[in-house]
Design a protein around this motif. Structure first.
Motif, PDB file in Angstrom:
ATOM      1  N   SER A  25     -11.463 -46.006-107.064  1.00 24.83           N
ATOM      2  CA  SER A  25     -12.605 -46.821-107.485  1.00 24.83           C
ATOM      3  C   SER A  25     -13.063 -47.665-106.313  1.00 24.83           C
ATOM      4  O   SER A  25     -12.287 -48.479-105.788  1.00 24.83           O
ATOM      5  CB  SER A  25     -12.223 -47.732-108.660  1.00 24.83           C
ATOM      6  OG  SER A  25     -13.241 -48.704-108.887  1.00 24.83           O
ATOM      7  N   THR A  59     -10.384 -56.598-122.731  1.00 26.91           N
ATOM      8  CA  THR A  59     -11.587 -55.986-122.174  1.00 26.91           C
ATOM      9  C   THR A  59     -12.515 -57.104-121.730  1.00 26.91           C
ATOM     10  O   THR A  59     -12.826 -58.006-122.518  1.00 26.91           O
ATOM     11  CB  THR A  59     -12.298 -55.108-123.221  1.00 26.91           C
ATOM     12  OG1 THR A  59     -11.363 -54.169-123.765  1.00 26.91           O
ATOM     13  CG2 THR A  59     -13.458 -54.338-122.595  1.00 26.91           C
ATOM     14  N   GLU A  60     -12.945 -57.044-120.462  1.00 24.77           N
ATOM     15  CA  GLU A  60     -13.783 -58.095-119.908  1.00 24.77           C
ATOM     16  C   GLU A  60     -14.975 -57.480-119.179  1.00 24.77           C
ATOM     17  O   GLU A  60     -14.838 -56.439-118.519  1.00 24.77           O
ATOM     18  CB  GLU A  60     -12.981 -58.960-118.941  1.00 24.77           C
ATOM     19  CG  GLU A  60     -11.777 -59.654-119.583  1.00 24.77           C
ATOM     20  CD  GLU A  60     -10.926 -60.368-118.567  1.00 24.77           C
ATOM     21  OE1 GLU A  60     -10.958 -61.618-118.523  1.00 24.77           O
ATOM     22  OE2 GLU A  60     -10.223 -59.681-117.795  1.00 24.77           O
ATOM     23  N   TYR A  66     -20.561 -52.345-117.015  1.00 24.96           N
ATOM     24  CA  TYR A  66     -19.272 -52.234-116.334  1.00 24.96           C
ATOM     25  C   TYR A  66     -18.290 -53.222-116.950  1.00 24.96           C
ATOM     26  O   TYR A  66     -18.628 -54.384-117.209  1.00 24.96           O
ATOM     27  CB  TYR A  66     -19.437 -52.488-114.834  1.00 24.96           C
ATOM     28  CG  TYR A  66     -20.034 -51.288-114.123  1.00 24.96           C
ATOM     29  CD1 TYR A  66     -19.217 -50.327-113.545  1.00 24.96           C
ATOM     30  CD2 TYR A  66     -21.418 -51.121-114.056  1.00 24.96           C
ATOM     31  CE1 TYR A  66     -19.752 -49.228-112.902  1.00 24.96           C
ATOM     32  CE2 TYR A  66     -21.966 -50.014-113.416  1.00 24.96           C
ATOM     33  CZ  TYR A  66     -21.126 -49.064-112.849  1.00 24.96           C
ATOM     34  OH  TYR A  66     -21.660 -47.963-112.228  1.00 24.96           O
ATOM     35  N   TYR A  67     -17.070 -52.734-117.162  1.00 26.19           N
ATOM     36  CA  TYR A  67     -16.033 -53.543-117.797  1.00 26.19           C
ATOM     37  C   TYR A  67     -14.702 -53.287-117.091  1.00 26.19           C
ATOM     38  O   TYR A  67     -14.481 -52.221-116.502  1.00 26.19           O
ATOM     39  CB  TYR A  67     -15.883 -53.187-119.275  1.00 26.19           C
ATOM     40  CG  TYR A  67     -17.108 -53.475-120.105  1.00 26.19           C
ATOM     41  CD1 TYR A  67     -17.259 -54.683-120.777  1.00 26.19           C
ATOM     42  CD2 TYR A  67     -18.132 -52.522-120.215  1.00 26.19           C
ATOM     43  CE1 TYR A  67     -18.385 -54.946-121.541  1.00 26.19           C
ATOM     44  CE2 TYR A  67     -19.268 -52.774-120.970  1.00 26.19           C
ATOM     45  CZ  TYR A  67     -19.387 -53.987-121.630  1.00 26.19           C
ATOM     46  OH  TYR A  67     -20.513 -54.250-122.382  1.00 26.19           O
ATOM     47  N   THR A  68     -13.824 -54.281-117.176  1.00 25.63           N
ATOM     48  CA  THR A  68     -12.437 -54.109-116.761  1.00 25.63           C
ATOM     49  C   THR A  68     -11.572 -54.098-118.012  1.00 25.63           C
ATOM     50  O   THR A  68     -11.547 -55.064-118.777  1.00 25.63           O
ATOM     51  CB  THR A  68     -11.973 -55.238-115.831  1.00 25.63           C
ATOM     52  OG1 THR A  68     -12.709 -55.177-114.614  1.00 25.63           O
ATOM     53  CG2 THR A  68     -10.487 -55.092-115.502  1.00 25.63           C
ATOM     54  N   THR A 116     -13.096 -51.739-107.006  1.00 24.38           N
ATOM     55  CA  THR A 116     -11.899 -52.583-106.951  1.00 24.38           C
ATOM     56  C   THR A 116     -10.912 -52.168-105.871  1.00 24.38           C
ATOM     57  O   THR A 116      -9.994 -52.927-105.546  1.00 24.38           O
ATOM     58  CB  THR A 116     -11.168 -52.539-108.304  1.00 24.38           C
ATOM     59  OG1 THR A 116     -10.793 -51.174-108.573  1.00 24.38           O
ATOM     60  CG2 THR A 116     -12.057 -53.064-109.421  1.00 24.38           C
ATOM     61  N   THR A 149      -7.728 -53.789-119.334  1.00 23.24           N
ATOM     62  CA  THR A 149      -6.344 -53.945-118.888  1.00 23.24           C
ATOM     63  C   THR A 149      -5.415 -53.821-120.075  1.00 23.24           C
ATOM     64  O   THR A 149      -5.641 -54.455-121.117  1.00 23.24           O
ATOM     65  CB  THR A 149      -6.129 -55.322-118.216  1.00 23.24           C
ATOM     66  OG1 THR A 149      -7.035 -55.461-117.123  1.00 23.24           O
ATOM     67  CG2 THR A 149      -4.700 -55.458-117.709  1.00 23.24           C
ATOM     68  N   THR A 203      -4.942 -50.705-115.420  1.00 21.50           N
ATOM     69  CA  THR A 203      -6.299 -51.225-115.522  1.00 21.50           C
ATOM     70  C   THR A 203      -7.310 -50.123-115.229  1.00 21.50           C
ATOM     71  O   THR A 203      -6.984 -49.109-114.594  1.00 21.50           O
ATOM     72  CB  THR A 203      -6.543 -52.389-114.547  1.00 21.50           C
ATOM     73  OG1 THR A 203      -6.423 -51.893-113.203  1.00 21.50           O
ATOM     74  CG2 THR A 203      -5.558 -53.520-114.766  1.00 21.50           C
ATOM     75  N   TYR A 204      -8.527 -50.354-115.688  1.00 19.38           N
ATOM     76  CA  TYR A 204      -9.642 -49.458-115.365  1.00 19.38           C
ATOM     77  C   TYR A 204     -10.904 -50.297-115.311  1.00 19.38           C
ATOM     78  O   TYR A 204     -11.272 -50.945-116.301  1.00 19.38           O
ATOM     79  CB  TYR A 204      -9.791 -48.361-116.421  1.00 19.38           C
ATOM     80  CG  TYR A 204     -10.890 -47.371-116.105  1.00 19.38           C
ATOM     81  CD1 TYR A 204     -10.643 -46.258-115.319  1.00 19.38           C
ATOM     82  CD2 TYR A 204     -12.187 -47.570-116.585  1.00 19.38           C
ATOM     83  CE1 TYR A 204     -11.648 -45.341-115.021  1.00 19.38           C
ATOM     84  CE2 TYR A 204     -13.200 -46.676-116.284  1.00 19.38           C
ATOM     85  CZ  TYR A 204     -12.924 -45.562-115.500  1.00 19.38           C
ATOM     86  OH  TYR A 204     -13.918 -44.672-115.200  1.00 19.38           O
ATOM     87  N   THR A 205     -11.534 -50.320-114.157  1.00 17.45           N
ATOM     88  CA  THR A 205     -12.811 -51.001-114.003  1.00 17.45           C
ATOM     89  C   THR A 205     -13.874 -49.943-113.737  1.00 17.45           C
ATOM     90  O   THR A 205     -13.790 -49.199-112.755  1.00 17.45           O
ATOM     91  CB  THR A 205     -12.780 -51.998-112.837  1.00 17.45           C
ATOM     92  OG1 THR A 205     -11.797 -53.008-113.099  1.00 17.45           O
ATOM     93  CG2 THR A 205     -14.138 -52.656-112.656  1.00 17.45           C
ATOM     94  N   PHE A 208     -17.606 -56.845-116.289  1.00 20.56           N
ATOM     95  CA  PHE A 208     -17.448 -56.850-114.832  1.00 20.56           C
ATOM     96  C   PHE A 208     -18.831 -56.811-114.188  1.00 20.56           C
ATOM     97  O   PHE A 208     -19.674 -55.975-114.543  1.00 20.56           O
ATOM     98  CB  PHE A 208     -16.633 -55.639-114.385  1.00 20.56           C
ATOM     99  CG  PHE A 208     -16.401 -55.561-112.900  1.00 20.56           C
ATOM    100  CD1 PHE A 208     -15.345 -56.223-112.316  1.00 20.56           C
ATOM    101  CD2 PHE A 208     -17.264 -54.827-112.080  1.00 20.56           C
ATOM    102  CE1 PHE A 208     -15.123 -56.157-110.943  1.00 20.56           C
ATOM    103  CE2 PHE A 208     -17.061 -54.761-110.719  1.00 20.56           C
ATOM    104  CZ  PHE A 208     -15.990 -55.424-110.148  1.00 20.56           C
TER     105      PHE A 208
END
Length: 380
Positions: free
Chosen positions: A367, A278-279, A264-266, A370, A268, A194-196, A281
């Protein structure tokens, strides 16, 4: 004369057909194999093995078993299989051979297999083994042997893969060697990354706000993206979509991931299901820090992390020597963040210490949105 010629043609045709029928009947054969009784894997003469990293090519272990009997004079296939539990929950095939009833693994091969099933380094753990026999190119009629076990102490074996962001939606732009940020690997499931963080839409066009994943900085392949090719790769949020990779799933390059606007997005990606999501955040209530420092017994001296100029919630150091020990991430406010899993995981405020299990130079990313952290060894 014409009637005689016609008769000869008819007779020749009949004789030819009869010859073909007889030939087909003579050449027909049936190959029938029957399931073998389970073979017996012999117990080992030595059941405690300490692996020596200085001699990786030396023989470490030899397995012996009796020959399988499938009722046909054909060579049998044998697979030596390891697992960390007797139920073989996550089995690993150590080697596969044909036509012989023994297999020898080198120190490096045994160490790699032990690491692949999840045995920790530098301590003795139980490794379970069995041999599966089969026959033919399709490995038909597989039958497993009995299970044996032995103690093994592996040396360190780094089995994880990293994935790095590249694209004009990220800090690296379309530069494959520009301090590209890594995704954070799940501490319990290495197939999930993941990357937020912050992504930019740039000029706002269809080709802006785009990104892909690289496995190695400085190399365009392997790369991962969307199943839909470039040009048809719509930006989709909050829905699991299929991934594609070159050369993971195809020869051509995959399509691009993307975001619809700055924010900003998360992101996964799951390599078990081969999907991504992609969601958006909400970072509006996130705390802002002015410094992050690595502290703990794994360090000779406290080491400051660098704050990303692209994303103020992302922190990193490109190289720091870590010894076996523990590690905490301390903020300018005095809070100390830690986690329980080595190499990657999620840190929490007051969460103890991050274990460092092997000495090396590491690249460290964190990060503060998170608590995700990743420690990437540079020489292992």
């Amino acid at each position: 004369m014409k009637k005689i010629l016609k008769l000869k043609v008819v007779l020749l045709t009949v004789l030819s057909l009869g010859f073909l029928v007889n030939s087909c009947e003579d050449d027909t054969s049936v190959f029938t194999a029957t399931e073998t009784d389970p073979i017996t894997l012999a117990e080992l003469p030595i059941t405690v093995i300490e692996l020596d990293a200085s001699n990786p090519g030396n023989p470490a272990i030899t397995f012996n078993w009796n020959e399988a009997d499938y009722g046909q004079p054909a060579s049998e296939n044998y697979s030596v299989i390891f697992a960390a539990d007797e139920a073989f929950t996550n089995p690993v095939v150590a080697t596969t051979i044909t036509g012989t009833t023994s297999a020898t693994l080198s120190v490096n091969e045994l160490n790699s297999s032990a690491g692949a099933v999840g045995l920790p380094p530098f301590m003795f753990s139980t490794l379970y083994a069995k041999v599966e026999s089969s026959i033919g190119t399709q490995n038909g009629l597989p039958v497993s042997s009995n299970i044996i076990s032995f103690q093994v102490q592996p040396y360190f074996n780094y089995v994880f893969e990293e994935f790095y962001l590249v694209g004009n939606g990220t800090a690296a732009d379309w530069n494959n060697n520009n301090n590209n940020p890594p995704l954070f690997r799940d501490g319990e499931n290495s197939n999930i990354h993941t990357y937020t963080g912050f992504f930019t839409k740039g000029a706002g066009g269809i080709d802006d706000g785009r990104f892909k994943l690289l496995e190695i900085r400085g190399q365009w392949q392997p790369q991962w993206g969307t199943l839909t090719p470039e040009g048809s790769d719509d930006i989709i949020l909050s829905t699991a979509e299929a991934i594609a990779g070159n050369p993971g799933t195809q020869d051509g390059d995959p399509g691009r991931f993307g975001v619809p606007s700055d924010g900003y997005y998360t992101f996964t990606i799951n390599f078990s299901s081969n999907t991504y999501i992609t969601e958006a955040f909400d970072a509006s209530g996130a705390a802002s820090y002015t410094s992050m420092t690595l502290q703990g017994s794994a360090l000779n001296a406290d080491t400051a992390l660098t704050q990303s100029t692209f994303d103020s919630h992302l922190w990193y150091v490109n190289s720091v020597n870590l010894q076996s020990g523990d590690l905490q991430i301390v903020t300018n406010t005095g809070s100390s963040w830690g986690g329980s899993t080595s190499f990657s995981g999620v840190a929490t405020d007051g969460g103890g210490s991050i274990p460092v299990i092997v000495q090396d130079d590491y690249e460290v990313w964190f990060s503060d949105l998170t608590g995700d952290y990743i420690l990437i060894p540079l020489n292992l």
